[in-house]
Design a protein around this motif. Structure first.
Motif, mmCIF file in Angstrom:
data_model
loop_
_atom_site.group_PDB
_atom_site.id
_atom_site.type_symbol
_atom_site.label_atom_id
_atom_site.label_comp_id
_atom_site.label_asym_id
_atom_site.label_seq_id
_atom_site.Cartn_x
_atom_site.Cartn_y
_atom_site.Cartn_z
ATOM 1 N N ASP A 68 0.809 -1.220 0.000
ATOM 2 C CA ASP A 68 0.000 0.000 0.000
ATOM 3 C C ASP A 68 0.845 1.274 0.000
ATOM 4 N N ASN A 69 1.897 1.292 0.810
ATOM 5 C CA ASN A 69 2.663 2.525 1.012
ATOM 6 C C ASN A 69 3.857 2.693 0.077
ATOM 7 N N ASP A 70 4.402 1.594 -0.429
ATOM 8 C CA ASP A 70 5.619 1.674 -1.231
ATOM 9 C C ASP A 70 5.408 1.247 -2.684
ATOM 10 N N VAL A 71 4.665 0.164 -2.902
ATOM 11 C CA VAL A 71 4.484 -0.344 -4.265
ATOM 12 C C VAL A 71 3.421 0.445 -5.021
ATOM 13 N N THR A 72 2.230 0.526 -4.458
ATOM 14 C CA THR A 72 1.106 1.154 -5.158
ATOM 15 C C THR A 72 1.383 2.594 -5.591
ATOM 16 N N PRO A 73 1.971 3.442 -4.754
ATOM 17 C CA PRO A 73 2.250 4.801 -5.227
ATOM 18 C C PRO A 73 3.201 4.850 -6.440
ATOM 19 N N ARG A 74 4.066 3.852 -6.569
ATOM 20 C CA ARG A 74 5.018 3.817 -7.683
ATOM 21 C C ARG A 74 4.435 3.151 -8.933
ATOM 22 N N PHE A 75 3.443 2.263 -8.738
ATOM 23 C CA PHE A 75 2.844 1.528 -9.851
ATOM 24 C C PHE A 75 1.326 1.570 -9.731
ATOM 25 N N LYS A 76 0.776 2.743 -9.930
ATOM 26 C CA LYS A 76 -0.660 2.979 -9.752
ATOM 27 C C LYS A 76 -1.516 2.242 -10.782
ATOM 28 N N ASP A 77 -0.933 1.932 -11.954
ATOM 29 C CA ASP A 77 -1.711 1.287 -13.008
ATOM 30 C C ASP A 77 -2.094 -0.148 -12.676
ATOM 31 N N GLY A 78 -1.423 -0.750 -11.715
ATOM 32 C CA GLY A 78 -1.790 -2.096 -11.318
ATOM 33 C C GLY A 78 -0.592 -2.993 -11.082
ATOM 34 N N LEU A 79 -0.867 -4.102 -10.425
ATOM 35 C CA LEU A 79 0.161 -5.073 -10.071
ATOM 36 C C LEU A 79 -0.524 -6.365 -9.698
ATOM 37 N N THR A 80 0.259 -7.429 -9.633
ATOM 38 C CA THR A 80 -0.257 -8.724 -9.220
ATOM 39 C C THR A 80 0.696 -9.314 -8.196
ATOM 40 N N VAL A 81 0.139 -9.887 -7.125
ATOM 41 C CA VAL A 81 0.938 -10.524 -6.083
ATOM 42 C C VAL A 81 0.552 -12.002 -6.026
ATOM 43 N N PHE A 82 1.572 -12.866 -5.980
ATOM 44 C CA PHE A 82 1.381 -14.306 -5.844
ATOM 45 C C PHE A 82 2.021 -14.772 -4.546
ATOM 46 N N ASP A 83 1.379 -15.706 -3.871
ATOM 47 C CA ASP A 83 2.033 -16.386 -2.750
ATOM 48 C C ASP A 83 2.976 -17.419 -3.344
ATOM 49 N N ALA A 84 4.119 -17.575 -2.736
ATOM 50 C CA ALA A 84 5.117 -18.514 -3.246
ATOM 51 C C ALA A 84 5.862 -19.154 -2.082
ATOM 52 N N GLY A 90 21.998 -18.819 0.716
ATOM 53 C CA GLY A 90 22.342 -17.558 1.373
ATOM 54 C C GLY A 90 23.833 -17.278 1.337
ATOM 55 N N ASN A 91 24.206 -16.063 1.686
ATOM 56 C CA ASN A 91 25.618 -15.666 1.724
ATOM 57 C C ASN A 91 26.430 -16.512 2.695
ATOM 58 N N ASN A 92 25.756 -17.113 3.663
ATOM 59 C CA ASN A 92 26.457 -17.939 4.647
ATOM 60 C C ASN A 92 26.643 -19.386 4.172
ATOM 61 N N GLY A 93 26.202 -19.696 2.938
ATOM 62 C CA GLY A 93 26.383 -21.030 2.385
ATOM 63 C C GLY A 93 25.294 -22.019 2.741
ATOM 64 N N THR A 94 24.255 -21.575 3.428
ATOM 65 C CA THR A 94 23.160 -22.441 3.847
ATOM 66 C C THR A 94 21.956 -22.226 2.935
ATOM 67 N N VAL A 95 21.279 -23.320 2.588
ATOM 68 C CA VAL A 95 20.057 -23.216 1.795
ATOM 69 C C VAL A 95 18.943 -22.714 2.706
ATOM 70 N N ALA A 96 18.350 -21.616 2.329
ATOM 71 C CA ALA A 96 17.249 -21.030 3.097
ATOM 72 C C ALA A 96 15.936 -21.351 2.380
ATOM 73 N N ARG A 97 14.972 -21.830 3.138
ATOM 74 C CA ARG A 97 13.634 -22.107 2.601
ATOM 75 C C ARG A 97 12.660 -21.201 3.337
ATOM 76 N N GLU A 98 11.773 -20.569 2.560
ATOM 77 C CA GLU A 98 10.860 -19.648 3.214
ATOM 78 C C GLU A 98 9.631 -19.373 2.375
ATOM 79 N N GLN A 99 8.589 -18.923 3.056
ATOM 80 C CA GLN A 99 7.415 -18.394 2.375
ATOM 81 C C GLN A 99 7.848 -17.111 1.684
ATOM 82 N N SER A 100 7.253 -16.828 0.541
ATOM 83 C CA SER A 100 7.657 -15.673 -0.251
ATOM 84 C C SER A 100 6.444 -15.037 -0.908
ATOM 85 N N LYS A 101 6.666 -13.878 -1.457
ATOM 86 C CA LYS A 101 5.680 -13.197 -2.292
ATOM 87 C C LYS A 101 6.350 -12.891 -3.619
#
Length: 144
Positions: A68-84, A90-101
Motif C-alpha cells: 500500500d505505502n511503497d508499491v502502489t504509489p510507484r505503480f498505480k496502473d496495477g500489479l499482481t501478487v502471488f504467494d510462493a 544464502g551468503n552464509n552457504g546455507t540453503v534457506a527455505r521460506e514463504q515468499s511473495k
C-alpha cells in the motif's frame, strides 16, 4: 542427507531455476516483432522472502503496508501478487527455505519504472533485513 548431496540438490535446483534465463526462442522474438509498438511493455517479477534473519517472519499486515505505502504509489496502473514458497543459497552457504511473495509488474521500459523498481528492492531489503530481492525481467506484448 549428506552435505554433498544437499549441495548437489541445490545446484540442480539452481540450474533448473536458471534454465529460464536462456536467450529468447525464435518464436518469442517473432512474437515481439509482430507486437504493435503500443502493446510492447516490460514484465518485471520481484521475489520477496518473508523470513527475517533474526526475529519473527514478516506478517501479512507488514506485507500489505509495504504494498500500500511503497508499491502502489510507484505503480498505480496495477500489479499482481502471488504467494510462493522458495529456497535459495544464502551468503552464509546455507540453503534457506521460506514463504515468499512474487510481485509482477507490467510497465514501460523507461527510466522512471527502473528507478521505482530499484527503490522497492532497496526499501524492502532495508526495512526487513533481507540479503536480496530477486528480479526477473522480460519483454511482453500486452493487450487490454
Amino acid at each position: 542427507m549428506t552435505s554433498k548431496m544437499k549441495m548437489g540438490s541445490a545446484a540442480i535446483a539452481l540450474a533448473f531455476a536458471l534454465s529460464g534465463c536462456t536467450a529468447p526462442s525464435q518464436k518469442s522474438v517473432a512474437d515481439m516483432q509482430s507486437c504493435k509498438a503500443d502493446n510492447q511493455m516490460q514484465q518485471t517479477t520481484l521475489f520477496f522472502g518473508l523470513s527475517r534473519p533474526a526475529g519473527k517472519d514478516i506478517t501479512a499486515q507488514e506485507w500489505q503496508q509495504f504494498v500500500d505505502n511503497d508499491v502502489t504509489p510507484r505503480f498505480k496502473d496495477g500489479l499482481t501478487v502471488f504467494d510462493a514458497r522458495g529456497q535459495w543459497l544464502g551468503n552464509n552457504g546455507t540453503v534457506a527455505r521460506e514463504q515468499s511473495k512474487a510481485l509482477m509488474l507490467i510497465h514501460g521500459k523507461d527510466a522512471q519504472s527502473e528507478s521505482n523498481i530499484e527503490a522497492l528492492r532497496g526499501v524492502y531489503k532495508s526495512r526487513f533485513a533481507q540479503e536480496s530481492v530477486m528480479r526477473v525481467d522480460q519483454p511482453v506484448c500486452v493487450q487490454f
